[in-house]
Scaffold this motif. Structure first.
Motif, PDB file in Angstrom:
ATOM      1  N   LEU A 451      98.632 152.394 243.451  1.00  0.00           N
ATOM      2  CA  LEU A 451      98.700 151.768 244.773  1.00  0.00           C
ATOM      3  C   LEU A 451      97.518 150.826 244.997  1.00  0.00           C
ATOM      4  O   LEU A 451      97.674 149.708 245.491  1.00  0.00           O
ATOM      5  CB  LEU A 451      98.729 152.852 245.860  1.00  0.00           C
ATOM      6  CG  LEU A 451      98.657 152.355 247.310  1.00  0.00           C
ATOM      7  CD1 LEU A 451      99.875 151.500 247.639  1.00  0.00           C
ATOM      8  CD2 LEU A 451      98.546 153.532 248.274  1.00  0.00           C
ATOM      9  N   ILE A 452      96.324 151.258 244.566  1.00  0.00           N
ATOM     10  CA  ILE A 452      95.136 150.428 244.766  1.00  0.00           C
ATOM     11  C   ILE A 452      95.233 149.147 243.946  1.00  0.00           C
ATOM     12  O   ILE A 452      94.955 148.044 244.439  1.00  0.00           O
ATOM     13  CB  ILE A 452      93.868 151.215 244.388  1.00  0.00           C
ATOM     14  CG1 ILE A 452      93.677 152.410 245.338  1.00  0.00           C
ATOM     15  CG2 ILE A 452      92.637 150.322 244.428  1.00  0.00           C
ATOM     16  CD1 ILE A 452      92.526 153.316 244.945  1.00  0.00           C
ATOM     17  N   THR A 453      95.643 149.274 242.691  1.00  0.00           N
ATOM     18  CA  THR A 453      95.717 148.107 241.807  1.00  0.00           C
ATOM     19  C   THR A 453      96.704 147.084 242.339  1.00  0.00           C
ATOM     20  O   THR A 453      96.448 145.874 242.338  1.00  0.00           O
ATOM     21  CB  THR A 453      96.111 148.550 240.393  1.00  0.00           C
ATOM     22  OG1 THR A 453      95.160 149.519 239.921  1.00  0.00           O
ATOM     23  CG2 THR A 453      96.122 147.362 239.448  1.00  0.00           C
ATOM     24  N   ARG A 454      97.833 147.594 242.843  1.00  0.00           N
ATOM     25  CA  ARG A 454      98.833 146.672 243.369  1.00  0.00           C
ATOM     26  C   ARG A 454      98.319 145.988 244.635  1.00  0.00           C
ATOM     27  O   ARG A 454      98.586 144.810 244.871  1.00  0.00           O
ATOM     28  CB  ARG A 454     100.133 147.436 243.649  1.00  0.00           C
ATOM     29  CG  ARG A 454     101.276 146.530 244.082  1.00  0.00           C
ATOM     30  CD  ARG A 454     102.631 147.233 244.011  1.00  0.00           C
ATOM     31  NE  ARG A 454     102.638 148.453 244.804  1.00  0.00           N
ATOM     32  CZ  ARG A 454     102.688 149.681 244.288  1.00  0.00           C
ATOM     33  NH1 ARG A 454     102.737 149.837 242.959  1.00  0.00           N
ATOM     34  NH2 ARG A 454     102.689 150.739 245.055  1.00  0.00           N
ATOM     35  N   ALA A 455      97.565 146.729 245.486  1.00  0.00           N
ATOM     36  CA  ALA A 455      97.060 146.158 246.731  1.00  0.00           C
ATOM     37  C   ALA A 455      95.923 145.164 246.474  1.00  0.00           C
ATOM     38  O   ALA A 455      95.800 144.154 247.175  1.00  0.00           O
ATOM     39  CB  ALA A 455      96.579 147.262 247.662  1.00  0.00           C
TER      40      ALA A 455
END
Length: 747
Positions: A451-455
C-alpha cells in the motif's frame, strides 16, 4: 484618576502612618503620666502615713510616760493630776485615768478627792498593752476623740489605764499641711475602717465608715493603687497604704477627671501636629499637581491627535518622564501611519485564512462522516467476506472440485485482499477503539509495504530498513499503521521527483528516552530530502489543522494524529527539519512487556481486545481434538449457514443462537451441555456479545469464552479472547480448542 488625586493619596499614605505614630506616642505619654501619678500618690501616701504614725507615737509616749509616774504608783492622784495637767497643756488634749470600770481622774475638771465616775459605754476595757484608738463620743466634750491608752508600768495586772486624749484635729492638721493633686482627697482611717480625718468635708465624714471597696483593700494589709469611687461619688484613682503599727491606713484619691484632662491635652496636641503635617503635605501636593498639569494637558492633546491618525507635536516640558512619553507618542504616530497600510493587507490575509480554515473544517467533517460510514458498513461487509471465505474452504476440501482449485485459490486471495482493504479503511476512518498489544514492527511494515509503495509512486525512491531483532512495541496496531502511513505520506508530499524517503526502526538508547517514562523504547524514523521547514514552522507542525500545503492538498491532521497516538501509547514524537535539507520524524514507542513472545511477522489473536493483523497457520488436523460442544451466537444467516456446517464437519457439536438473550436463557437452564461460548459482538437484543461474555464469566465461570467481530466501536477488555472476521475455519477451530484448554487448565 487624576494626578492631583494620586498626589493627595500619596500625601494621605504618608500622613496616616504619622497620625498613627502620634496616636501611639500620645497613648504612651498618657500611660507614663498615669504611672507617674500613681508613683506620686504612693510617695505622698507613704509620707502622710509616716506623719500620722509619728503623731500617734507621740501621744502614746505621753500616755506611757504618765503611766509610769511615781504619783500614780503611790496613789497620789492629786499630785498626778497636777503633773498630768501640766503635760496636757504642753501637748494639747487632756489626760484621763481609769480604774477598772470607773474614771477616777480627768484633767478637764479640777481634781476632787473621791472623784469617781462610770466610764462611757464606748470606753475600752482595762488594757495590758499600749494602744491608740479612735472613738466618736469619748471624753468630757462629747466630740470624736483619739485616745492613746497605756497601762501603768508597776502593777501586774495593771490597775490603772492612762489615756492621753486628743481631738482628731491634730490628725486633720497633718492632712491640711500636705500637698495633694488638684481636686484630690485624702483620709485617715483607724483599725475599724472609721474615718478619723479627711481633707474634704471633714465635719461630714469624720466618724463614718469608709467605703466597702476601701475597707476591703485596707483589710488586705498591703499598699494598693486601684480605681474606686469616693464617698462623694467621684470616680478616682485611689491609693490605700499598708496599715501602720496601730492598724491605721492612709487613703489618697485623685479624680479620674484629672487624668482625663491630661489625656485630652495630649490628644489635642497630637491633633494639632497631625493637622499641621497634613496641611503642609496638601500644599506641596497642590504645587506639584500644578507643575504636572501643563505637560499632562499637552500629552493628552498629542494622544488625541494620534487617535485621529495625525502626527502629534513633540512635548517639551522639562520633566524627563513626560518628554519621554511625548517622544513615544510621536514615534507611535509615525509607526501607526506605516502600520495602517500593513493592517489592510493583514485583514485581507486573515479573511483568506479564515476561508481556508473553514474549508479545512468542512474537510475534517467530511472525513469524520466517511469514517462513520466506513465503520457502519464494516460489520456487514466482513460478514459477507466471512461467508465467502468459509464457503471457499469447504469447496477447496471437496475432492470433486479439484479441477477448480486454481479458481478457488484465486477467490480466497481476493477475499483476503478485500479483508485487508476493509481493515485499512477502518484505519483511515479511525473507527476502531484503541487496543494496545504486542506488535511486530517488521511484520506491520511488511504487510503495509504494498500500500505504501503504491501511494508513494514510482517517481520517489522509497526504501525500508527494519532489522528482525527490533523488539515488538506495545501499541494499537491499527493506529500505529495509520501513524506510519501519515509520516510517509507527508514525506511524499515534501520531496520532488527523484527524491528519497527512508523508513527505519531500531532500539532507542537511554539518552534519547531520558525524558520519557522508565522502560525500553523503539524508535521508528521516517526521513526525506524534501524542502524542509524553518524553525517557526517546525514549532507548529504538530498543531491540528496547521499545514504548509496548498489549499485542498492537506487537512493538517496527519502529524496531529501521530503525536496524539504516541502520547496515548506512552511514548513521544520528535521532528528535525532544515530548509533545503529535509525532514526527519522520530516516533518513540514503548517495548511490549512480552515482546519475546511475539514472533516477527505475525500478531496472533490473543486476549487483548484487538483484531489480528495477520493470519496464523492452522495446526495439523491430527492434533485438533473433536467433539467440542459449542454455543454459537450469530445473527447473520449467511455466516451461520457456512460456519456451523464447517465446524460440524470437523466433528464438533454446534448449537446456534440468533440473539445473546436466547443464549443466556439457555445457559441459565442448561448446565454442563457446552464447552465453549463463541459469540459475535454485534447481535440484536438487549445484550451484545461482550455483555453475554461478561455475564458468562460471572454465572458460568467453568465455560470457555471467545468472541468474533468484523467491527465494533466498543473497547474490548484485555482478558477476552478475540477472533477477527473474516477468519478461516481452521483458525476458528484452533482458537476455540486453545480457549477450552486454557479454561480447563485454570480449573
Amino acid at each position: 484618576m487624576t494626578i492631583r488625586k494620586l498626589l493627595l493619596l500619596l500625601v494621605l499614605a504618608v500622613w496616616l502612618p504619622a497620625v498613627l505614630g502620634f496616636a501611639l506616642l500620645t497613648h504612651y505619654t498618657y500611660r507614663q503620666q498615669v504611672l507617674g501619678k500613681q508613683h506620686d500618690l504612693e510617695r505622698l501616701g507613704q509620707a502622710l502615713a509616716s506623719s500620722v504614725e509619728r503623731e500617734l507615737d507621740r501621744r502614746l509616749v505621753v500616755a506611757t510616760t504618765l503611766g509610769g509616774s511615781p504619783a500614780l504608783q503611790t496613789g497620789d492622784l492629786a499630785a498626778f493630776h497636777r503633773e498630768a495637767t501640766l503635760i496636757a497643756r504642753q501637748t494639747g488634749g487632756w489626760i484621763a485615768v481609769a480604774d477598772g470600770p470607773d474614771l477616777v481622774l480627768n484633767t478637764l475638771v479640777p481634781y476632787t478627792a473621791g472623784y469617781r465616775r462610770a466610764r462611757s459605754a464606748q470606753s475600752p476595757p482595762l488594757r495590758q498593752q499600749p494602744e491608740v484608738f479612735f472613738t466618736p463620743t469619748e471624753g468630757e466634750t462629747g466630740l470624736p476623740t483619739v485616745v492613746a491608752l497605756a497601762p501603768d508600768l508597776y502593777f501586774s495586772p495593771a490597775r490603772y489605764n492612762v489615756a492621753a486624749n486628743f481631738k482628731p484635729a491634730a490628725i486633720q492638721e497633718l492632712l491640711n499641711a500636705a500637698t495633694f493633686p488638684p481636686s484630690g482627697n485624702a483620709a485617715v482611717i483607724d483599725r475599724q475602717q472609721v474615718i478619723v480625718a479627711r481633707s474634704r468635708d471633714p465635719q461630714k465624714w469624720i466618724g463614718q465608715r469608709a467605703g466597702e471597696q476601701v475597707r476591703r483593700l485596707a483589710a488586705a494589709g498591703r499598699p494598693t493603687v486601684v480605681e474606686t469611687t469616693t464617698l462623694d461619688g467621684v470616680p478616682s484613682l485611689t491609693y490605700v497604704s499598708a496599715p501602720n503599727r496601730y492598724g491605721w491606713n492612709v487613703v489618697i484619691a485623685m479624680p479620674r477627671a484629672t487624668l482625663a484632662a491630661t489625656a485630652q491635652t495630649l490628644t489635642q496636641q497630637a491633633i494639632l501636629a497631625s493637622a499641621a503635617l497634613l496641611g503642609i503635605g496638601l500644599v506641596f501636593a497642590l504645587l506639584i499637581a500644578r507643575r504636572v498639569a501643563r505637560p499632562m494637558t499637552a500629552l493628552r492633546r498629542a494622544a488625541q491627535q494620534l487617535g485621529r491618525q495625525q502626527l502629534p507635536k513633540r512635548v517639551v516640558s522639562g520633566v524627563l518622564e513626560f518628554d519621554a512619553v511625548g517622544s513615544a507618542l510621536l514615534d507611535a504616530g509615525e509607526r501607526a501611519q506605516q502600520a495602517h497600510a500593513t493592517l489592510q493587507r493583514q485583514v485581507a490575509e486573515a479573511v483568506r485564512q479564515t476561508e481556508a480554515a473553514h474549508r479545512e473544517l468542512m474537510e475534517s467533517q467530511k472525513m469524520e462522516a466517511i469514517g462513520r460510514l466506513t465503520g457502519g458498513i464494516a460489520h456487514d461487509f466482513n460478514n459477507l467476506l466471512q461467508t465467502i471465505i468459509v464457503g471457499l474452504q469447504v469447496l477447496q476440501r471437496d475432492p470433486a472440485n479439484h479441477r477448480h482449485e486454481r479458481t478457488v485459490s484465486a477467490s480466497q486471495r481476493a477475499v483476503t485482499k478485500a479483508a485487508e482493504l476493509v481493515r485499512q479503511m477502518l484505519s483511515f476512518g479511525r473507527q476502531q477503539a484503541p487496543s494496545p498489544q504486542a506488535v511486530s514492527v517488521l511484520a506491520l511494515v511488511n504487510q503495509s509495504l504494498q500500500l505504501i509503495t503504491r501511494a508513494v509512486g514510482a517517481q520517489v525512491r522509497f526504501r525500508t530498513h527494519v532489522p528482525a531483532d527490533v523488539p515488538a512495541v506495545h501499541a494499537d496496531p491499527t493506529q500505529l499503521e495509520l501513524a506510519i502511513l501519515n509520516l510517509v505520506f507527508n514525506a511524499r508530499d515534501a520531496v520532488q521527483q527523484g527524491g528519497h524517503i527512508v523508513l527505519t526502526a531500531r532500539a532507542a538508547s537511554d539518552s534519547e528516552t531520558a525524558t520519557l517514562p522508565p522502560g525500553r523504547f523503539v524508535c521508528i524514523t521516517v526521513s526525506d530530502d524534501g524542502a524542509g521547514m524553518d524553525a517557526a514552522t517546525g514549532l507548529r507542525a504538530f498543531e491540528p489543522y496547521f499545514t504548509t500545503k496548498a489549499v485542498g492538498a492537506g487537512s493538517g491532521l496527519g502529524l496531529a494524529q501521530v503525536r496524539s497516538f504516541a502520547q496515548q501509547a506512552g511514548g513521544d514524537v520528535r521532528l528535525q527539519s532544515s530548509p533545503g535539507v529535509g525532514t526527519t520524524v522520530e516516533l518513540y514507542l514503548p517495548v511490549a512487556p512480552r515482546a519475546a513472545d511475539a514472533a516477527p511477522g505475525t500478531t496472533t489473536a490473543t486476549p487483548s481486545g484487538a483484531a489480528p493483523t495477520g493470519k496464523s497457520s492452522p495446526p495439523p488436523l491430527s492434533l485438533v481434538p473433536t467433539g467440542l460442544r459449542i454455543a454459537m451466537v450469530e445473527d447473520d444467516a449467511l455466516v451461520s449457514s457456512v460456519v456451523v456446517p464447517a465446524l460440524q464437519h470437523k466433528g464438533h457439536h454446534v448449537t446456534l443462537f440468533e440473539t445473546a438473550d436466547a443464549a443466556r436463557q439457555a445457559l441459565q437452564t442448561v448446565t454442563g451441555d457446552f464447552d465453549v461460548l463463541f459469540s459475535d459482538v454485534v447481535v440484536p437484543g438487549s445484550m451484545s456479545g461482550l455483555d453475554l461474555v461478561k455475564w458468562a464469566a460471572v454465572h458460568r465461570p467453568e465455560l470457555a469464552r471467545a468472541i468474533a467481530t468484523g467491527y465494533t466501536p466498543e473497547a474490548i477488555p484485555q482478558n477476552v479472547v478475540v477472533l477477527s472476521k473474516p477468519y478461516d475455519i481452521d483458525q476458528a477451530e484452533l482458537l476455540l480448542v486453545n480457549t477450552v484448554r486454557q479454561q480447563a487448565a485454570r480449573g
